[in-house]
Design a protein around this motif. Structure first.
Motif, PDB file in Angstrom:
ATOM      1  N   ILE A  27      -0.702  -0.042   0.258  1.00 29.85           N
ATOM      2  CA  ILE A  27      -1.764   0.828  -0.276  1.00 29.85           C
ATOM      3  C   ILE A  27      -3.028   0.007  -0.551  1.00 29.85           C
ATOM      4  N   LEU A  28      -2.817  -1.225  -1.034  1.00 29.19           N
ATOM      5  CA  LEU A  28      -3.962  -2.112  -1.259  1.00 29.19           C
ATOM      6  C   LEU A  28      -4.680  -2.389   0.068  1.00 29.19           C
ATOM      7  N   LEU A  29      -3.871  -2.615   1.113  1.00 36.28           N
ATOM      8  CA  LEU A  29      -4.404  -2.860   2.447  1.00 36.28           C
ATOM      9  C   LEU A  29      -5.203  -1.652   2.930  1.00 36.28           C
ATOM     10  N   ALA A  30      -4.608  -0.457   2.725  1.00 39.71           N
ATOM     11  CA  ALA A  30      -5.290   0.780   3.138  1.00 39.71           C
ATOM     12  C   ALA A  30      -6.607   0.929   2.388  1.00 39.71           C
ATOM     13  N   LEU A  31      -6.582   0.559   1.110  1.00 36.13           N
ATOM     14  CA  LEU A  31      -7.777   0.662   0.267  1.00 36.13           C
ATOM     15  C   LEU A  31      -8.868  -0.259   0.797  1.00 36.13           C
ATOM     16  N   LEU A  32      -8.477  -1.463   1.244  1.00 39.98           N
ATOM     17  CA  LEU A  32      -9.442  -2.457   1.698  1.00 39.98           C
ATOM     18  C   LEU A  32      -9.914  -2.174   3.121  1.00 39.98           C
ATOM     19  N   LEU A  33      -8.954  -1.747   4.005  1.00 40.50           N
ATOM     20  CA  LEU A  33      -9.307  -1.562   5.414  1.00 40.50           C
ATOM     21  C   LEU A  33      -9.956  -0.211   5.667  1.00 40.50           C
ATOM     22  N   GLY A  34      -9.381   0.841   5.118  1.00 43.94           N
ATOM     23  CA  GLY A  34      -9.879   2.187   5.396  1.00 43.94           C
ATOM     24  C   GLY A  34      -9.668   2.555   6.856  1.00 43.94           C
ATOM     25  N   GLY A  35     -10.222   3.677   7.279  1.00 43.01           N
ATOM     26  CA  GLY A  35     -10.158   4.098   8.676  1.00 43.01           C
ATOM     27  C   GLY A  35      -8.738   4.257   9.179  1.00 43.01           C
ATOM     28  N   VAL A  36      -8.569   4.048  10.504  1.00 38.71           N
ATOM     29  CA  VAL A  36      -7.254   4.242  11.118  1.00 38.71           C
ATOM     30  C   VAL A  36      -6.229   3.231  10.589  1.00 38.71           C
ATOM     31  N   PRO A  37      -6.589   1.956  10.471  1.00 35.01           N
ATOM     32  CA  PRO A  37      -5.583   1.018   9.906  1.00 35.01           C
ATOM     33  C   PRO A  37      -5.138   1.444   8.506  1.00 35.01           C
ATOM     34  N   GLY A  38      -6.076   2.006   7.778  1.00 37.52           N
ATOM     35  CA  GLY A  38      -5.739   2.485   6.436  1.00 37.52           C
ATOM     36  C   GLY A  38      -4.734   3.622   6.485  1.00 37.52           C
ATOM     37  N   VAL A  39      -4.947   4.543   7.440  1.00 35.08           N
ATOM     38  CA  VAL A  39      -4.020   5.670   7.599  1.00 35.08           C
ATOM     39  C   VAL A  39      -2.625   5.131   7.945  1.00 35.08           C
ATOM     40  N   ILE A  40      -2.586   4.156   8.873  1.00 31.36           N
ATOM     41  CA  ILE A  40      -1.290   3.605   9.306  1.00 31.36           C
ATOM     42  C   ILE A  40      -0.583   2.927   8.129  1.00 31.36           C
ATOM     43  N   ALA A  41      -1.330   2.092   7.411  1.00 28.69           N
ATOM     44  CA  ALA A  41      -0.721   1.359   6.283  1.00 28.69           C
ATOM     45  C   ALA A  41      -0.206   2.339   5.236  1.00 28.69           C
ATOM     46  N   SER A  42      -1.002   3.351   4.908  1.00 25.23           N
ATOM     47  CA  SER A  42      -0.632   4.298   3.866  1.00 25.23           C
ATOM     48  C   SER A  42       0.557   5.150   4.298  1.00 25.23           C
ATOM     49  N   THR A  43       0.595   5.529   5.585  1.00 26.42           N
ATOM     50  CA  THR A  43       1.707   6.343   6.085  1.00 26.42           C
ATOM     51  C   THR A  43       3.002   5.542   6.090  1.00 26.42           C
ATOM     52  N   LEU A  44       2.864   4.259   6.439  1.00 19.14           N
ATOM     53  CA  LEU A  44       4.031   3.369   6.455  1.00 19.14           C
ATOM     54  C   LEU A  44       4.622   3.231   5.048  1.00 19.14           C
ATOM     55  N   ALA A  45       3.763   3.320   4.044  1.00 20.09           N
ATOM     56  CA  ALA A  45       4.218   3.127   2.660  1.00 20.09           C
ATOM     57  C   ALA A  45       5.177   4.232   2.223  1.00 20.09           C
ATOM     58  N   VAL A  46       5.064   5.437   2.842  1.00 25.94           N
ATOM     59  CA  VAL A  46       5.865   6.587   2.381  1.00 25.94           C
ATOM     60  C   VAL A  46       7.375   6.370   2.591  1.00 25.94           C
ATOM     61  N   PRO A  47       7.840   6.105   3.837  1.00 25.81           N
ATOM     62  CA  PRO A  47       9.284   5.892   3.993  1.00 25.81           C
ATOM     63  C   PRO A  47       9.781   4.652   3.245  1.00 25.81           C
ATOM     64  N   VAL A  48       8.909   3.634   3.151  1.00 27.49           N
ATOM     65  CA  VAL A  48       9.331   2.397   2.474  1.00 27.49           C
ATOM     66  C   VAL A  48       9.568   2.670   0.996  1.00 27.49           C
ATOM     67  N   VAL A  49       8.639   3.370   0.360  1.00 28.16           N
ATOM     68  CA  VAL A  49       8.783   3.634  -1.073  1.00 28.16           C
ATOM     69  C   VAL A  49       9.962   4.584  -1.312  1.00 28.16           C
ATOM     70  N   ALA A  50      10.190   5.507  -0.371  1.00 26.94           N
ATOM     71  CA  ALA A  50      11.330   6.427  -0.521  1.00 26.94           C
ATOM     72  C   ALA A  50      12.633   5.640  -0.530  1.00 26.94           C
ATOM     73  N   LEU A  51      12.764   4.715   0.411  1.00 32.37           N
ATOM     74  CA  LEU A  51      13.975   3.879   0.477  1.00 32.37           C
ATOM     75  C   LEU A  51      14.139   3.083  -0.820  1.00 32.37           C
ATOM     76  N   GLY A  52      13.035   2.470  -1.265  1.00 29.03           N
ATOM     77  CA  GLY A  52      13.102   1.645  -2.475  1.00 29.03           C
ATOM     78  C   GLY A  52      13.501   2.445  -3.698  1.00 29.03           C
ATOM     79  N   VAL A  53      12.923   3.642  -3.840  1.00 35.03           N
ATOM     80  CA  VAL A  53      13.210   4.451  -5.030  1.00 35.03           C
ATOM     81  C   VAL A  53      14.645   4.992  -4.982  1.00 35.03           C
ATOM     82  N   VAL A  54      15.131   5.334  -3.782  1.00 33.86           N
ATOM     83  CA  VAL A  54      16.528   5.802  -3.682  1.00 33.86           C
ATOM     84  C   VAL A  54      17.489   4.665  -4.074  1.00 33.86           C
ATOM     85  N   ILE A  55      17.200   3.451  -3.617  1.00 31.42           N
ATOM     86  CA  ILE A  55      18.067   2.315  -3.988  1.00 31.42           C
ATOM     87  C   ILE A  55      17.986   2.071  -5.498  1.00 31.42           C
TER      88      ILE A  55
END
Lengths: 251, 316
Positions: B266-294
């Motif tokens: 999310i920090l990366l998305a905040l700094l990069l913005g644009g398409v890389p920001g979208v990719i970084a932020s979208t990637l964070a969703v499944p990762v955080v879901a896995l972490g919170v389930v564990i």
């Protein structure tokens, strides 16, 4: 309502004497026998003749080893420990119930489950520190000890039979039933005389049932007139054949 | 305690849904989110979808799901009942708020008030969820002040990651949302570490000696013989144990996936913005879901119930 009633004057419960319980499991078996046809029936057994048998019981007998032989450790002893619902004064199993299925009776303090209201969420079994509640997978509701409510008020039974099944069957009278709210009752006097105590008082559920501690070990033998030590039957100075046998055996 | 899948799914999914709902209402009230219908459909669809999925999942472990409605009756004494009431009550203002946003393109004034009412109700539901666990003295590792803040922070954090991803996907990136998200992740990490530290350093309140009243406070008390040879309900439900080495490893995985990775993304998305920001932020969703389930699995697996003191446990 799972709100607790005002503290009842009458508090029916059990007093269990750990000094004389012999761990025969007869109380558990008679409990199962009575209650599988009683108010909470059935006490389902799943896979009863298979490898992973499992079933609902209201009474379980554990055996504990207390202390060790080493000095200052109380001396090792085995204590048989029957465990069942303690019909607490502050039963968290009742207040956590979301449906009103669990309740404490205002007239005698008995904690019961209305199986028609139970949704089988199992939260009450989490709230009970003593493991008094067992879920019946087959029926999908929680079950627990009723203090044999269908015996103790049952006028079809002879007066002497109007006690919980576990009490009626105990072969050594280690289990006593009565009103612990009445300080003059037999059970209250027993608790006062023998130092009856609560289980896990640190949790604050104020169980009604009390346990009587095992009496202290006897540390000295009574006088029977026997000598303190046995003398040798054979003088060490024996000679001849006996002396030879003594020499051979002493090698 | 046995980590039941239905309860893990319920608490994580509805936590994220309520978190998202709260943040939508707050950011809308602050005028930081435009009332675009498309974004509204996606955001409310995900928030209420997660909440509804969670509530449905929570009925899977009931013995009589058809009687679940009875659970709304005992709100005076039961946190589980309160949770049920609060969760259903949240739907009314939330659906009204969503209607204004999606249908009328309105989220100010009275609609914002409706949103904040939904947010308050969602917050109350999360508190109730935490209190179900925190109110049980039988499980010392739940009966402490860390549990409710953890449930709130983890719900808020997972909702924030979802919101950050959604705003970027819809081309509405907001530095305020990104900033709030990394702050919430950091706060949740601190609270989780605090919780773990608390349960690792707190001495057990109950022992076989207090459970049986034997031993006179000095002599050791240990189980000699169990009452039965096979497992019973109590042992299956309350007797789940996890090896310490596995718990340590899973905590590291939960920390990495639940907090460190989404924080960085999310920090990366905040700094990069644009398409890389979208990719970084979208990637964070499944990762955080896995972490919170564990994390939630561990919350159950590491909890110890006093009844196991009668079955050989030495502390609870």
């Amino acid at each position: 309502m799972t709100d607790l009633p005002p503290p009842p004057a009458k508090r029916l419960g059990l007093v269990i004497d750990l000094d004389i319980c012999v761990g025969c499991h007869a109380c558990a078996v008679n409990c199962k026998e009575w209650n599988t046809g009683g108010a909470m029936a059935p006490l389902t057994d799943t896979n009863p003749y298979g490898a992973d048998m499992s079933g609902v019981w209201f009474n379980r007998i554990h055996s504990f080893e207390v202390g060790t032989d080493s000095p200052g450790n109380g001396g090792g002893r085995t204590v048989h420990f029957p465990r069942s619902c303690l019909h607490c004064a502050e039963p968290a199993c009742v207040t956590v119930c979301p449906t009103g299925a669990s309740y404490k009776r205002a007239e005698d303090g008995i904690v019961l489950v209305d199986e028609d209201l139970c949704i089988g969420c199992k939260l009450c079994s989490w709230a009970c520190p003593y493991g008094a509640r067992e879920y019946d997978d087959d029926v999908g509701v929680m079950k627990k000890c009723t203090l044999c409510i269908d015996r103790i008020y049952n006028e079809n039974l002879e007066a002497v039979e109007r006690v919980p099944a576990c009490v009626s069957t105990c072969p050594v009278t280690a289990r006593h039933f009565g009103d612990l709210g009445d300080p003059t009752s037999e059970v209250s006097r027993l608790v006062a005389e023998r130092g009856g105590y609560d289980l896990m008082p640190e949790l604050g559920f104020q169980p009604t049932n009390k346990y009587l501690p095992p009496r202290p070990h006897k540390t000295a033998a009574g006088c029977t007139g026997a000598p303190a030590a046995l003398t040798a039957t054979l003088e060490p100075s024996a000679t001849g054949l006996l002396g030879w046998v003594d020499k051979i055996l002493s090698r | 305690m046995h980590p039941a899948l239905s309860v893990i799914l319920f608490t994580t999914a509805s936590g994220a849904g309520y978190g998202l709902l709260i943040l939508l209402a707050v950011f809308a009230a602050l005028g930081l989110l435009p009332a675009y219908p498309g974004f509204g459909v996606a955001a409310f669809g995900i928030a209420l979808g997660l909440v509804s999925f969670g509530l449905a999942a929570s009925t899977f472990h009931l013995g009589h799901p058809e009687r679940a409605w009875r659970a709304f009756s005992q709100w005076r004494s039961s946190w589980l009942s309160r949770e049920g009431v609060a969760s259903v009550a949240t739907y009314l203002p939330a659906l009204g708020f969503a209607f204004g946003w999606v249908w009328l393109g309105e989220q100010r004034g009275g609609w914002a008030a409706l949103g904040l009412l939904a947010a308050l109700s969602a917050l109350a539901t999360l508190v109730c969820t935490g209190m179900i666990y925190a109110s049980l003295p039988t499980i010392q590792r739940w009966h402490n002040g860390w549990v409710v803040p953890n449930y709130l922070a983890l719900g808020g954090m997972s909702g924030a990651v979802l919101l950050d991803c959604l705003t970027r996907l819809f081309g509405l990136p907001s530095p305020a949302i990104g900033t709030v998200t990394v702050v919430l992740i950091a706060l949740a990490a601190v609270l989780k570490l605090g919780y773990w530290r608390h349960i690792d350093t707190t001495a057990a309140a109950s022992t076989p000696a207090t459970a049986t009243g034997l031993g006179g406070g000095t002599a050791p008390v240990r189980l000699l013989e169990a009452p039965h040879t096979e497992d019973n309900y109590l042992m299956r439900e309350m007797g789940f144990r996890i090896a310490r080495k596995h718990a340590a490893k899973l905590r590291r995985i939960a920390l990495a996936a639940g907090f460190a990775a989404p924080f960085a993304l999310i920090l990366l998305a905040l700094l990069l913005g644009g398409v890389p920001g979208v990719i970084a932020s979208t990637l964070a969703v499944p990762v955080v879901a896995l972490g919170v389930v564990i994390e939630r699995w561990l919350f159950f697996a590491e909890a110890r119930h006093t009844v196991m003191l009668y079955y050989g446990a030495t502390a609870a």
